[in-house]
Every structure is written in structure tokens, then in C-alpha cells.
Design a protein around this motif. Structure first.
Motif, short mmCIF file in Angstrom:
data_model
loop_
_atom_site.label_atom_id
_atom_site.label_comp_id
_atom_site.label_asym_id
_atom_site.label_seq_id
_atom_site.Cartn_x
_atom_site.Cartn_y
_atom_site.Cartn_z
N ASN A 1 -4.12 25.93 -32.68
CA ASN A 1 -5.46 26.32 -32.23
C ASN A 1 -6.35 25.08 -32.11
N PRO A 2 -6.06 24.18 -31.15
CA PRO A 2 -6.84 22.95 -31.02
C PRO A 2 -8.28 23.24 -30.62
N SER A 3 -9.20 22.48 -31.17
CA SER A 3 -10.61 22.69 -30.84
C SER A 3 -10.92 22.10 -29.46
N VAL A 4 -11.87 22.71 -28.79
CA VAL A 4 -12.29 22.23 -27.47
C VAL A 4 -12.84 20.82 -27.57
N GLN A 5 -13.61 20.53 -28.63
CA GLN A 5 -14.24 19.22 -28.74
C GLN A 5 -13.23 18.12 -29.01
N TRP A 6 -12.18 18.44 -29.77
CA TRP A 6 -11.13 17.44 -29.99
C TRP A 6 -10.41 17.14 -28.69
N MET A 7 -10.06 18.21 -27.94
CA MET A 7 -9.40 18.01 -26.66
C MET A 7 -10.33 17.28 -25.68
N THR A 8 -11.63 17.55 -25.76
CA THR A 8 -12.60 16.85 -24.91
C THR A 8 -12.54 15.35 -25.16
N THR A 9 -12.47 14.97 -26.43
CA THR A 9 -12.41 13.55 -26.78
C THR A 9 -11.14 12.91 -26.24
N ILE A 10 -10.03 13.62 -26.33
CA ILE A 10 -8.77 13.10 -25.83
C ILE A 10 -8.84 12.85 -24.32
N ILE A 11 -9.34 13.85 -23.60
CA ILE A 11 -9.41 13.72 -22.14
C ILE A 11 -10.43 12.67 -21.74
N ALA A 12 -11.58 12.61 -22.44
CA ALA A 12 -12.58 11.58 -22.14
C ALA A 12 -12.01 10.18 -22.37
N HIS A 13 -11.17 10.05 -23.40
CA HIS A 13 -10.53 8.77 -23.69
C HIS A 13 -9.61 8.36 -22.54
N GLU A 14 -8.79 9.29 -22.09
CA GLU A 14 -7.86 8.97 -21.00
C GLU A 14 -8.61 8.68 -19.70
N LEU A 15 -9.69 9.42 -19.45
CA LEU A 15 -10.52 9.11 -18.28
C LEU A 15 -11.08 7.69 -18.40
N GLY A 16 -11.40 7.27 -19.62
CA GLY A 16 -11.90 5.92 -19.83
C GLY A 16 -10.91 4.87 -19.36
N HIS A 17 -9.63 5.10 -19.66
CA HIS A 17 -8.61 4.15 -19.18
C HIS A 17 -8.57 4.12 -17.65
N THR A 18 -8.63 5.29 -17.03
CA THR A 18 -8.47 5.34 -15.58
C THR A 18 -9.59 4.61 -14.84
N ILE A 19 -10.75 4.43 -15.51
CA ILE A 19 -11.86 3.72 -14.86
C ILE A 19 -12.02 2.30 -15.39
N GLY A 20 -11.06 1.85 -16.22
CA GLY A 20 -11.04 0.44 -16.56
C GLY A 20 -11.31 0.04 -17.99
N PHE A 21 -11.38 0.98 -18.93
CA PHE A 21 -11.65 0.63 -20.31
C PHE A 21 -10.35 0.40 -21.09
N ARG A 22 -10.33 -0.68 -21.86
CA ARG A 22 -9.26 -0.94 -22.82
C ARG A 22 -9.63 -0.27 -24.15
N HIS A 23 -8.69 -0.28 -25.09
CA HIS A 23 -9.00 0.26 -26.41
C HIS A 23 -10.03 -0.63 -27.10
N THR A 24 -10.96 0.00 -27.77
CA THR A 24 -11.97 -0.76 -28.50
C THR A 24 -11.32 -1.67 -29.53
N ASP A 25 -10.24 -1.20 -30.15
CA ASP A 25 -9.55 -2.00 -31.17
C ASP A 25 -8.24 -2.56 -30.65
N TYR A 26 -8.22 -2.96 -29.36
CA TYR A 26 -6.99 -3.48 -28.78
C TYR A 26 -6.50 -4.71 -29.54
N LYS A 27 -7.44 -5.47 -30.13
CA LYS A 27 -7.08 -6.70 -30.82
C LYS A 27 -6.46 -6.42 -32.19
N ASN A 28 -6.77 -5.29 -32.76
CA ASN A 28 -6.27 -4.97 -34.09
C ASN A 28 -6.09 -3.47 -34.21
N ARG A 29 -4.94 -2.97 -33.76
CA ARG A 29 -4.67 -1.53 -33.77
C ARG A 29 -4.70 -0.95 -35.17
N LYS A 30 -4.52 -1.78 -36.18
CA LYS A 30 -4.56 -1.32 -37.56
C LYS A 30 -5.90 -0.69 -37.88
#
Length: 273
Positions: free
Chosen positions: A187-216
Motif C-alpha cells: 500500500n505505497p503512499s501517493v506522496q512517497w511515489m510522488t517523490t520517486i517520480i519527481a526525482h526521476e523527472l529531475g534526472h530527465t531534465i538534467g539534475f545529478r544526485h545531490t550526493d553524487y560525490k558521496n553516496r554514503k
């Protein structure tokens, strides 16, 4: 994006991770053992980590949720500013969506659970409320960005982007969410799924991971160190030099809702206002 199992173990009230398009299990895949040194060198030249590279159909998955096709790796390097070696800051790629102002259409298909459709609408609304020159519009099918489902395995991967904007200035497509049963719980929450999709949309428009330098920082258990490069990750002025624990572009999720925080909005405004 990846799910952070450690956070789940420590606090069972938290759900799985989301951002790097993968849930994190703190282990680095061993598939790098069968990838040639030539391919790894090309991945490094593109400005991506060579830790945990996974073979995929037609290319490779890097940093848990970014697909690099064989064609991408064969392309000449696009020269850009030197990579800023920092801590946990917002970063963008050398390629961004162009021809602004612009409306990007988004479609989603192949999911029976209505939470995926609701979350897509919610993610679109998060971006559009910022008044950027880049806006999103939901369409029934054939969007500029298509969200589809596929079995991405049971190793904690929640989803993946097909990369970053093209040389022509178009967003990457598709976004693939893991359709394997049980990936998102019962039973995934809508807001959690929203965050996941917003994150992936971020990649498609050019954003890298905020912690790309230190995934830890968000995933725990291991640290990536990509070093210097002429492409791949350009620091966004105005974003912090210290850790940002709530950014929507962190590599891993703990299952909580992460709407855009103040630093995320600075980054989005810098690129697309």
C-alpha cells in the motif's frame, strides 16, 4: 533510485528508498567484474562513478538509476566546466532542456494501481507550482517523457531514468519504474511515489544526485569518489557546501516524502526560471 534498507531496519515506520531510482542494500553489485576496462574508462570519462556498474539491455546502469546506452558511451565528450569536487551540493549536467519556455508532456502506462497515476499528477504539480519556464503537462499517451513499468529485479531498485537531456535539448525518456510484485509494498503512499517520480523527472531534465560525490550520505555503506572530469556534474551556485539531508535528488530514499526544499528550489530556479 534505491531503497535504504538500513533506515528501514532501524525505524520500521519508514518506507523504502527512492531517489537514485533504487533502494539501497549497502552492497555494491559485483557485475563490474565482467565489464571491460575500456567500458569502465568511457563511463569515467563521462563523469560517472564506475562503482557498481550493471549490464543492461543495450547499455549499462550507473549510479543505481541512470541508463547509459552503448551509443551514449560512443559519443565524443562534450567539453564543459571542470567538475567541482565538493560535498553534498546540487549538480546539473552539461546538457539541459532547451527552447524555453516549453511544455513537456508526460504519460504513464502499464500500471493497474491508481497510486502511480495519482503520483504522476502530483509530481507534475510540484514542478508547475514553481513558475518555471519549463512546465509539465499530463497526456494520455506518447508523452515527451513516458513512464513505463518493467521488472528491474529484487535488489532494491525502485526505478531508473534513461539518462539526461539529449544533445538536441530534449528531456530523456522513458522513466522505468520497477513492476516486480512487492517492490513498493502492498500500500505505497501517493506522496512517497510522488517523490520517486519527481526525482526521476529531475534526472530527465538534467539534475545529478545531490550526493553524487558521496553516496554514503543517503545510502550508507559505501562511498563513491568520481574525481575530476570535464563533463558530468556542474555545481549549482547558491546551493550548500555542506550536507542537505532532505533534497529530492538524494541518491537513496528512506521511504519518506521529500518535497522540494529551499535549496532544491534555488537549483530549479537557477536552471529553469
Amino acid at each position: 533510485m534505491k531503497f535504504n534498507f538500513r533506515s528501514l531496519f532501524i525505524c520500521t515506520a519508514l518506507s523504502t528508498v527512492l531517489f537514485s531510482c533504487q533502494k539501497t542494500d549497502k552492497t555494491v553489485p559485483s557485475s563490474t567484474n565482467v565489464i571491460s576496462s575500456e567500458v569502465l574508462a568511457k563511463i569515467a570519462d563521462k563523469g560517472f562513478s564506475t562503482d557498481g556498474v550493471m549490464v543492461a539491455n543495450g547499455g549499462y546502469i550507473v549510479e543505481n538509476d541512470i541508463f547509459l546506452s552503448n551509443e551514449d558511451l560512443a559519443k565524443p565528450l562534450a567539453q564543459g566546466p571542470n567538475l567541482r569536487v565538493g560535498d553534498e551540493e546540487q549538480y546539473h549536467t552539461t546538457l539541459l532542456v532547451t527552447r524555453l519556455p516549453r511544455v513537456i508532456t508526460v504519460s504513464i502506462s502499464g500500471f493497474a494501481d491508481p497510486v502511480f497515476s495519482l503520483a504522476t499528477d502530483s509530481a507534475i504539480a510540484r514542478y508547475n507550482k514553481l513558475g518555471l519556464k519549463l512546465t509539465f503537462q499530463r497526456v494520455a499517451s506518447g508523452g515527451n517523457i513516458q513512464i513505463i513499468g518493467a521488472d528491474l529485479g529484487g535488489g532494491g531498485v525502485l526505478g531508473q531514468s534513461s539518462g539526461f537531456p539529449t544533445a538536441a535539448g530534449n528531456p530523456a525518456s522513458p522513466i522505468t519504474l520497477n513492476s516486480r510484485a512487492g517492490t513498493f509494498g502492498t500500500n505505497p503512499s501517493v506522496q512517497w511515489m510522488t517523490t520517486i517520480i519527481a526525482h526521476e523527472l529531475g534526472h530527465t531534465i538534467g539534475f545529478r544526485h545531490t550526493d553524487y560525490k558521496n553516496r554514503k550520505y543517503s545510502c550508507g555503506g559505501f562511498k563513491y569518489n568520481e574525481g575530476q572530469s570535464t563533463v558530468g556534474a556542474i555545481w549549482i551556485p547558491g546551493t550548500p557546501k555542506t550536507g542537505d539531508p532532505n533534497s529530492w535528488m538524494l541518491a537513496c530514499t528512506d521511504g519518506t516524502n521529500r518535497p522540494f526544499n529551499a535549496n532544491d528550489i534555488i537549483a530549479l530556479n537557477y536552471l529553469y526560471k
